[in-house]
Write a protein that holds these residues in place. Sequence first.
Motif, PDB file in Angstrom:
ATOM      1  N   MET A 154       0.835  -1.194   0.000  1.00  0.00           N
ATOM      2  CA  MET A 154       0.000   0.000   0.000  1.00  0.00           C
ATOM      3  C   MET A 154       0.876   1.253   0.000  1.00  0.00           C
ATOM      4  SD  MET A 154      -2.735   1.160   2.902  1.00  0.00           S
ATOM      5  CE  MET A 154      -3.119   2.893   3.093  1.00  0.00           C
ATOM      6  N   ILE A 155       0.458   2.240  -0.788  1.00  0.00           N
ATOM      7  CA  ILE A 155       1.212   3.485  -0.930  1.00  0.00           C
ATOM      8  C   ILE A 155       0.425   4.637  -0.309  1.00  0.00           C
ATOM      9  CG2 ILE A 155       2.022   5.213  -2.592  1.00  0.00           C
ATOM     10  CD1 ILE A 155       3.866   2.880  -2.587  1.00  0.00           C
TER      11      ILE A 155
ATOM     12  N   GLN B 168      13.651  -2.124  -4.346  1.00  0.00           N
ATOM     13  CA  GLN B 168      12.398  -2.721  -3.901  1.00  0.00           C
ATOM     14  C   GLN B 168      11.913  -2.020  -2.645  1.00  0.00           C
ATOM     15  OE1 GLN B 168      12.789  -7.088  -3.671  1.00  0.00           O
ATOM     16  NE2 GLN B 168      11.450  -7.085  -5.454  1.00  0.00           N
ATOM     17  N   LEU B 169      10.631  -1.753  -2.619  1.00  0.00           N
ATOM     18  CA  LEU B 169      10.027  -1.096  -1.468  1.00  0.00           C
ATOM     19  C   LEU B 169       9.804  -2.089  -0.341  1.00  0.00           C
ATOM     20  CD1 LEU B 169       7.290   1.075  -3.221  1.00  0.00           C
ATOM     21  CD2 LEU B 169       9.411   1.897  -2.201  1.00  0.00           C
ATOM     22  N   SER B 170      10.083  -1.656   0.863  1.00  0.00           N
ATOM     23  CA  SER B 170       9.737  -2.442   2.042  1.00  0.00           C
ATOM     24  C   SER B 170       8.889  -1.562   2.953  1.00  0.00           C
ATOM     25  CB  SER B 170      11.006  -2.907   2.769  1.00  0.00           C
ATOM     26  OG  SER B 170      11.816  -1.800   3.111  1.00  0.00           O
ATOM     27  N   PRO B 171       8.080  -2.150   3.827  1.00  0.00           N
ATOM     28  CA  PRO B 171       7.210  -1.349   4.684  1.00  0.00           C
ATOM     29  C   PRO B 171       7.999  -0.310   5.480  1.00  0.00           C
ATOM     30  CG  PRO B 171       6.593  -3.651   4.794  1.00  0.00           C
ATOM     31  CD  PRO B 171       7.862  -3.595   4.000  1.00  0.00           C
ATOM     32  N   GLY B 172       7.499   0.912   5.483  1.00  0.00           N
ATOM     33  CA  GLY B 172       8.157   2.002   6.201  1.00  0.00           C
ATOM     34  C   GLY B 172       9.131   2.800   5.363  1.00  0.00           C
ATOM     35  N   MET B 173       9.482   2.281   4.203  1.00  0.00           N
ATOM     36  CA  MET B 173      10.404   3.002   3.323  1.00  0.00           C
ATOM     37  C   MET B 173       9.694   4.228   2.743  1.00  0.00           C
ATOM     38  SD  MET B 173      12.525   1.443   0.065  1.00  0.00           S
ATOM     39  CE  MET B 173      13.440   0.263   1.064  1.00  0.00           C
ATOM     40  N   GLN B 174      10.455   5.320   2.580  1.00  0.00           N
ATOM     41  CA  GLN B 174       9.902   6.545   2.026  1.00  0.00           C
ATOM     42  C   GLN B 174      10.807   7.054   0.906  1.00  0.00           C
ATOM     43  OE1 GLN B 174       8.089   9.227   5.211  1.00  0.00           O
ATOM     44  NE2 GLN B 174       9.651   8.188   6.422  1.00  0.00           N
TER      45      GLN B 174
ATOM     46  N   ARG C 181       5.306   6.985   0.572  1.00  0.00           N
ATOM     47  CA  ARG C 181       5.604   6.120   1.714  1.00  0.00           C
ATOM     48  C   ARG C 181       4.988   4.739   1.488  1.00  0.00           C
ATOM     49  NH1 ARG C 181       3.507   8.633   7.128  1.00  0.00           N
ATOM     50  NH2 ARG C 181       5.405   9.890   6.977  1.00  0.00           N
ATOM     51  N   SER C 182       5.793   3.710   1.700  1.00  0.00           N
ATOM     52  CA  SER C 182       5.313   2.336   1.581  1.00  0.00           C
ATOM     53  C   SER C 182       4.805   1.847   2.915  1.00  0.00           C
ATOM     54  CB  SER C 182       6.461   1.432   1.086  1.00  0.00           C
ATOM     55  OG  SER C 182       6.051   0.085   1.051  1.00  0.00           O
ATOM     56  N   ARG C 183       3.629   1.260   2.887  1.00  0.00           N
ATOM     57  CA  ARG C 183       3.026   0.764   4.121  1.00  0.00           C
ATOM     58  C   ARG C 183       3.258  -0.726   4.288  1.00  0.00           C
ATOM     59  NH1 ARG C 183       2.464   4.478   7.869  1.00  0.00           N
ATOM     60  NH2 ARG C 183       0.996   6.120   7.408  1.00  0.00           N
TER      61      ARG C 183
END
Length: 233
Positions: free
Chosen positions: A1-2, A171-177, A231-233
């Motif tokens: 989720m973004i 690659q996006l991980s949760p919490g990454m911005q 922000r990646s959720r």
Amino acid sequence: MIEFGHSTHVGLRREHNEDTYYADANLGLWLVADGMGGHEHGEVASALARDTLVREVGKGAGLIPAIQLADEEIIRHSTRRSEALPMGTTIAALRVNDRDFEVAWVGDSRVYIWNNGLKQLSQDHSYVQELIDQGAITSEQARSHPHRNVVTQALGVTDPQSMRIGSAKGQLSPGMQLLLCSDGLTEEVTDASIAAVLARSELSAQECVDHLVLAALDQGGADNVTVILVRSR
């Protein structure tokens, strides 16, 4: 989720906002373009860059070929005008597809990544960055250098054959911005201050953006300032 936030401000010393941005989670595209060449020149160049990227990415193109086409489009538009003033724009763009992301840039609009700490992903195409790379000045000295606003690459100004488009993937991980901004932010606000805002997990992405824009204005707001935070959720 973004989750994402976005804002642009003319600043405190300019009459017109030559920055343009785009933010669309459905397309998975976010970008900041900082136009150069004065009113009706910089604004046109940055809008052309935005519209070209939106169109091409919508067709399935990657960021680099889309940026190359935007460069050609602005040059074509320039040659049709009678005015001698050149027009150009920087670009910093982010494409997200599921958990994969791609960023690309030309000029000194920046891309930062937050992953339990702030890191600049992009590298400025600028005169002072070349001096830093040569060891002639430090990053701190670059902040007050008289030629710190001179870019060495810009869409509409750089010949397409000579264009060096910076890019990175991850690659996006949760919490990454991922933060995209024009130099109206980074000229006024230090990386440490940017990091302090992004570290505040109680703030929404939009609240972080609003804090950063206000910080740039509090420090003088000498230029247009545009900020996007994804922000990646």
